[in-house]
Scaffold this motif. Structure first.
Motif, PDB file in Angstrom:
ATOM      1  N   LEU A 142       3.204  -4.691  -6.818  1.00  0.00           N
ATOM      2  CA  LEU A 142       2.022  -3.891  -7.096  1.00  0.00           C
ATOM      3  C   LEU A 142       1.075  -4.681  -7.999  1.00  0.00           C
ATOM      4  N   GLU A 143      -0.227  -4.483  -7.797  1.00  0.00           N
ATOM      5  CA  GLU A 143      -1.190  -5.116  -8.685  1.00  0.00           C
ATOM      6  C   GLU A 143      -1.004  -4.572 -10.103  1.00  0.00           C
ATOM      7  N   LEU A 144      -0.954  -5.447 -11.077  1.00  0.00           N
ATOM      8  CA  LEU A 144      -0.714  -5.043 -12.462  1.00  0.00           C
ATOM      9  C   LEU A 144      -1.739  -4.025 -12.933  1.00  0.00           C
ATOM     10  N   ASP A 145      -2.982  -4.176 -12.515  1.00  0.00           N
ATOM     11  CA  ASP A 145      -4.022  -3.270 -13.001  1.00  0.00           C
ATOM     12  C   ASP A 145      -3.950  -1.876 -12.377  1.00  0.00           C
ATOM     13  N   LYS A 146      -3.022  -1.662 -11.457  1.00  0.00           N
ATOM     14  CA  LYS A 146      -2.844  -0.332 -10.870  1.00  0.00           C
ATOM     15  C   LYS A 146      -1.635   0.410 -11.441  1.00  0.00           C
ATOM     16  N   HIS A 205       2.417  -7.757 -10.683  1.00  0.00           N
ATOM     17  CA  HIS A 205       1.900  -9.119 -10.858  1.00  0.00           C
ATOM     18  C   HIS A 205       0.382  -9.017 -10.943  1.00  0.00           C
ATOM     19  N   PRO A 206      -0.266  -9.810 -11.810  1.00  0.00           N
ATOM     20  CA  PRO A 206      -1.732  -9.762 -11.871  1.00  0.00           C
ATOM     21  C   PRO A 206      -2.405 -10.213 -10.581  1.00  0.00           C
ATOM     22  N   ALA A 232       0.727   7.360 -14.658  1.00  0.00           N
ATOM     23  CA  ALA A 232       0.100   8.601 -15.097  1.00  0.00           C
ATOM     24  C   ALA A 232       0.215   9.681 -14.031  1.00  0.00           C
ATOM     25  N   ASN A 233       0.040   9.310 -12.761  1.00  0.00           N
ATOM     26  CA  ASN A 233       0.172  10.276 -11.676  1.00  0.00           C
ATOM     27  C   ASN A 233       1.590  10.821 -11.582  1.00  0.00           C
ATOM     28  N   LYS A 235       0.814  -1.215   0.000  1.00  0.00           N
ATOM     29  CA  LYS A 235       0.000   0.000   0.000  1.00  0.00           C
ATOM     30  C   LYS A 235       0.851   1.270   0.000  1.00  0.00           C
ATOM     31  N   PHE A 236       2.130   1.141   0.396  1.00  0.00           N
ATOM     32  CA  PHE A 236       2.997   2.313   0.433  1.00  0.00           C
ATOM     33  C   PHE A 236       3.715   2.567  -0.900  1.00  0.00           C
TER      34      PHE A 236
END
Length: 251
Positions: A237-241, A223-224, A247-248, A201-202
């Motif tokens: 980190l979740e791949l979808d994030k 990783h997915p 972008a940020n 989360k960090f």
């Protein structure tokens, strides 16, 4: 300087995992105009436990990374642990990475530098940013044309790391490309009953704090399904994030 991004699974688990992550990275590159370098390790030689999954090994691993490179037209980064690995790995990888624990290994640095490829040296958990002028000096003396440095935190008591972000500007005085390893920096080494723990989360906060201190690159293990990953599960980190976070950073 335009930031660079490095992303991929911690270790090569399967061809299907590499395909899924690589395809998503290509999509992100197309959406954001980035040129993300694909990362995966063929051997995790520094696992906490001897029973932990290490990967397919150098021969099969390089074959799989070469397939990713050719199929998806992505640049490749992977790490080496022994000096004899530098030459065969350089036949596939665009960037040779020196693991943090090994950044003082002279023969390893010299072998990587002599390949002519970019060398990314991760700062050891027991060194300051200023100390990294010595590993860089070894690589440059051996003929390296392009050397990067990566911040990944320092040991803080037992089973924990802390990031001193002042290391980033300190290392920018040594080389122009300093990367923030946003996932390994949230590790709790050996802190999960025989394996490394951590808290993903960090990861976004690590990236944005590093940007404030002038980082010129960002490293994410993704990783997915991170919790099912065979190495660094707690930190990836979740791949979808990944797209939203990049972008940020680019804003």
């Amino acid at each position: 300087m335009k930031p660079i991004f490095i992303a991929g699974p911690c270790v090569i688990e399967s061809a299907s995992l590499l395909d899924e992550v690589a395809a998503r990275i290509v999509d992100i590159n197309n959406q954001l105009g980035t040129d993300i370098i694909f990362k995966a390790s063929f051997d995790k030689a520094n696992r906490t436990s001897v029973s932990s999954f290490r990967g397919p090994g150098i021969d099969k691993g390089l074959e799989m990374l070469d397939e990713v490179k050719k199929r998806y037209k992505l640049r490749i980064l992977t790490d080496i642990h022994e000096s004899w690995q530098a030459e065969p790995v350089a036949q596939v990888a665009d960037v040779l990475q020196i693991p943090a624990f090994l950044c003082r290994q002279t023969d390893l640095l010299l072998a990587a530098a002599r390949t002519g490829k970019t060398v990314n040296i991760k700062k050891a958990q027991f060194l300051s940013g200023i100390d990294m002028k010595y590993p860089v000096g070894k690589a440059m003396d051996a003929g390296a044309k392009d050397v990067w440095l990566t911040e990944r935190g320092n040991c803080f008591g037992y089973n924990n790391l802390v990031v001193d972000f002042r290391n980033i500007p300190d290392m920018l005085e040594i080389v122009p490309r300093v990367i923030m390893d946003c996932t390994h920096s949230v590790q709790r080494p050996g802190g999960a009953s025989g394996k490394t723990g951590g808290d993903r989360k960090f990861v976004p906060s690590m990236a944005l704090a590093a940007k404030a201190f002038g980082a010129t690159g960002y490293f994410f293990e993704v990783h997915p399904e991170p919790d099912n990953g065979l190495s660094d599960a707690a930190n990836m980190l979740e791949l979808d994030k990944l797209e939203e976070l990049i972008a940020n950073i680019l804003e």
